[in-house]
Design an enzyme around this catalytic site. Structure first.
Site, PDB file in Angstrom:
ATOM      1  N   TRP A  72       0.789  -1.391  -0.330  1.00 29.85           N
ATOM      2  CA  TRP A  72      -0.023  -0.020   0.094  1.00 29.85           C
ATOM      3  C   TRP A  72       1.229   0.996   0.248  1.00 29.85           C
ATOM      4  O   TRP A  72       0.567   2.276  -0.773  1.00 29.85           O
ATOM      5  CB  TRP A  72      -0.697   0.121   0.900  1.00 29.85           C
ATOM      6  CG  TRP A  72      -1.902  -0.993   1.614  1.00 29.85           C
ATOM      7  CD1 TRP A  72      -1.707  -1.979   2.213  1.00 29.85           C
ATOM      8  CD2 TRP A  72      -2.707  -1.243   0.051  1.00 29.85           C
ATOM      9  NE1 TRP A  72      -2.772  -3.149   2.227  1.00 29.85           N
ATOM     10  CE2 TRP A  72      -3.379  -2.686   0.548  1.00 29.85           C
ATOM     11  CE3 TRP A  72      -3.010  -0.630  -1.423  1.00 29.85           C
ATOM     12  CZ2 TRP A  72      -4.637  -3.105   0.246  1.00 29.85           C
ATOM     13  CZ3 TRP A  72      -4.235  -1.238  -1.531  1.00 29.85           C
ATOM     14  CH2 TRP A  72      -4.943  -2.245  -1.100  1.00 29.85           C
ATOM     15  N   ASP A  98      -1.752   7.229   6.285  1.00 32.22           N
ATOM     16  CA  ASP A  98      -2.336   6.112   5.697  1.00 32.22           C
ATOM     17  C   ASP A  98      -2.492   5.026   6.871  1.00 32.22           C
ATOM     18  O   ASP A  98      -1.712   4.165   7.430  1.00 32.22           O
ATOM     19  CB  ASP A  98      -1.712   4.888   4.565  1.00 32.22           C
ATOM     20  CG  ASP A  98      -3.035   4.257   4.498  1.00 32.22           C
ATOM     21  OD1 ASP A  98      -4.394   3.798   4.917  1.00 32.22           O
ATOM     22  OD2 ASP A  98      -2.147   3.614   3.540  1.00 32.22           O
ATOM     23  N   LYS A 109     -11.554  -1.918   7.863  1.00 35.48           N
ATOM     24  CA  LYS A 109     -10.816  -2.839   8.144  1.00 35.48           C
ATOM     25  C   LYS A 109     -11.025  -2.405   9.824  1.00 35.48           C
ATOM     26  O   LYS A 109     -11.214  -3.668  11.048  1.00 35.48           O
ATOM     27  CB  LYS A 109      -9.352  -2.439   8.662  1.00 35.48           C
ATOM     28  CG  LYS A 109      -8.747  -2.163   7.223  1.00 35.48           C
ATOM     29  CD  LYS A 109      -8.623  -3.445   6.588  1.00 35.48           C
ATOM     30  CE  LYS A 109      -8.018  -3.531   4.436  1.00 35.48           C
ATOM     31  NZ  LYS A 109      -7.334  -2.347   4.636  1.00 35.48           N
TER      32      LYS A 109
HETATM   33  C1  PLP Z   1      -6.845  -2.152   2.475  1.00 36.58           C
HETATM   34  C2  PLP Z   1      -5.867  -1.033   2.679  1.00 36.58           C
HETATM   35  C3  PLP Z   1      -5.812   0.194   1.360  1.00 36.58           C
HETATM   36  C4  PLP Z   1      -6.668   0.245   0.472  1.00 36.58           C
HETATM   37  O1  PLP Z   1      -8.003   0.506   0.809  1.00 36.58           O
HETATM   38  P1  PLP Z   1      -8.687   0.920   0.019  1.00 36.58           P
HETATM   39  O2  PLP Z   1     -10.646   1.237   1.167  1.00 36.58           O
HETATM   40  O3  PLP Z   1      -9.559  -0.524  -0.939  1.00 36.58           O
HETATM   41  O4  PLP Z   1      -8.567   1.622  -1.444  1.00 36.58           O
HETATM   42  C5  PLP Z   1      -4.542   1.069   1.960  1.00 36.58           C
HETATM   43  N1  PLP Z   1      -3.663   0.734   2.612  1.00 36.58           N
HETATM   44  C6  PLP Z   1      -3.654   0.226   3.555  1.00 36.58           C
HETATM   45  C7  PLP Z   1      -2.854   0.024   4.586  1.00 36.58           C
HETATM   46  C8  PLP Z   1      -5.113  -1.141   3.569  1.00 36.58           C
HETATM   47  O5  PLP Z   1      -5.172  -2.206   5.058  1.00 36.58           O
END
Ligand code: PLP
Length: 355
Positions: free
Chosen positions: A99, A166, A190
């Protein structure tokens, strides 16, 4: 049979969050209409957005001068929206996983990008240390928890530049010093809600400075100024997010979530380290409390599929590791129970006894 949900995302939510959301989908606030049928501008819905925003600010102690907005597009859209709005000339990125790597790639569309460090060549099995950040960058982007590889930075970094993070897979699992960040973003699926909404926390005085024209929907200011109501927001995901925030608050807030995360991780990593069949996949000091990755020890490689089947029969769901790591991944977000972790550990012990 009771199921134990270890899915990495979308993932387990507290039962009461799902039940309360289901009730509102059937009959929103006794109106006789579904949450899915009402206008997002209905006078009953505005309080949902307001309370969700207020609870996020409360739980994370967000200081004055920050906005909390709810957007669509997932965390992946933030890989683009962040640099579009906040990268003036140059930004730094720490490459700690898939990511993080994707975020860095998007930033290159908008300016100069310095990769301060990367553990890519080691299949992201650790968080790089001992690097430095150029003083003249607009921000340093980090991924606090690497969902796929199972590494995490559980402490706010001490650097001289503003942070952008993020936090998709560990937001609300620990206290955060928000003042260190210009932007925190997290896809909700998540640790906060179902898929469909992304929470973005922004330092107001950093907005509107980008040296480029932005499409209206890409501009953070559009959404800050309209209180996430510029267009129709994802109402059901926002509602279930509100229910989760109420639940976190009731459990004792992010301090309590942090304590639980440590307890869960101790149970599962403890067994990984003790059990002769398994080993962890990442540097011990960087182990994620959220996504616990492990594989069979080399001499037991052929038992991978049999253990998966064994655990599945015991009710474990979603423990298959991501294809880039292999083996197993037990995701232990806020809603994961100690009981679930103990059930997994018992399966590991019983399987070991058979071999
Ligand atoms: C799941 C995840 C993403 C992607 O998320 P989306 O909402 O599917 O775009 C980005 N960064 C991290 C750390 C993730 O766990």
């Amino acid at each position: 049979m009771k199921k134990y949900n270890f899915n990495a995302g979308p993932s387990m939510l507290p039962r009461e969050v799902i039940e309360n959301t289901a009730k509102q989908i059937l009959d929103f606030n006794g109106s006789g209409l579904s949450l899915m049928e009402i206008s997002h501008r209905a006078k009953d819905f505005q309080p949902v957005v307001d309370e969700a925003e207020a609870l996020i600010k409360d739980l994370l102690s967000v200081p004055e001068g920050y906005s909390v907005i709810f957007l669509g597009g997932g965390a992946s859209l933030q890989f683009t929206q962040v640099p579009a709005n906040l990268l003036l000339k140059k930004a730094a990125y720490l490459n700690t996983g898939t990511w993080a790597n994707k975020a860095e790639k998007e930033a290159k569309l908008y300016g100069e990008v310095v990769e301060v460090a990367s553990s890519k060549d080691a299949n992201y099995t650790f968080i790089p240390k001992g690097w430095s950040v150029p003083a003249d960058v607009d921000y340093l982007h980090i991924t606090t928890n690497n969902t796929i590889y199972g590494t995490e930075m559980r402490q706010d970094l001490d650097v001289a530049v503003p942070l952008v993070a993020d936090m998709s897979s560990d937001i609300m699992s620990r206290p955060v010093d928000v003042a260190k960040y210009d932007c925190i973003y997290a896809g909700a699926q998540k640790n906060m809600s179902m898929a469909g909404v992304t929470v973005v926390i922004l330092k107001n005085d950093k907005l509107g400075k980008a040296p480029r024209e932005l499409p209206t929907m890409m501009n953070y200011l559009t959404h800050v100024e309209k209180g996430s109501m510029f267009n129709t927001p994802p109402v059901v995901p926002i509602y279930s997010l509100l229910e989760t925030m109420r639940w976190v608050k009731k459990q004792g807030g992010v301090e309590a979530m942090d304590k639980l995360a440590k307890q869960r991780a101790e149970i599962v990593y403890g067994e990984i380290d003790r059990n002769k069949l398994f080993r962890g996949t990442v540097a011990e000091e960087d182990r994620s409390l959220m996504n616990i990755c492990f594989v069979m020890n080399d001499e037991y490689k052929e038992l991978e599929k049999p253990f998966f089947d064994f655990a599945t029969e015991r009710g474990m769901v979603g423990i298959k590791g991501h294809r880039s790591v292999g083996g197993f991944r037990a995701s232990c977000y806020n809603a994961q129970t100690i009981e679930g972790c103990q059930a997994l550990v018992q399966a590991m012990k019983d399987f070991e006894a058979q071999h």
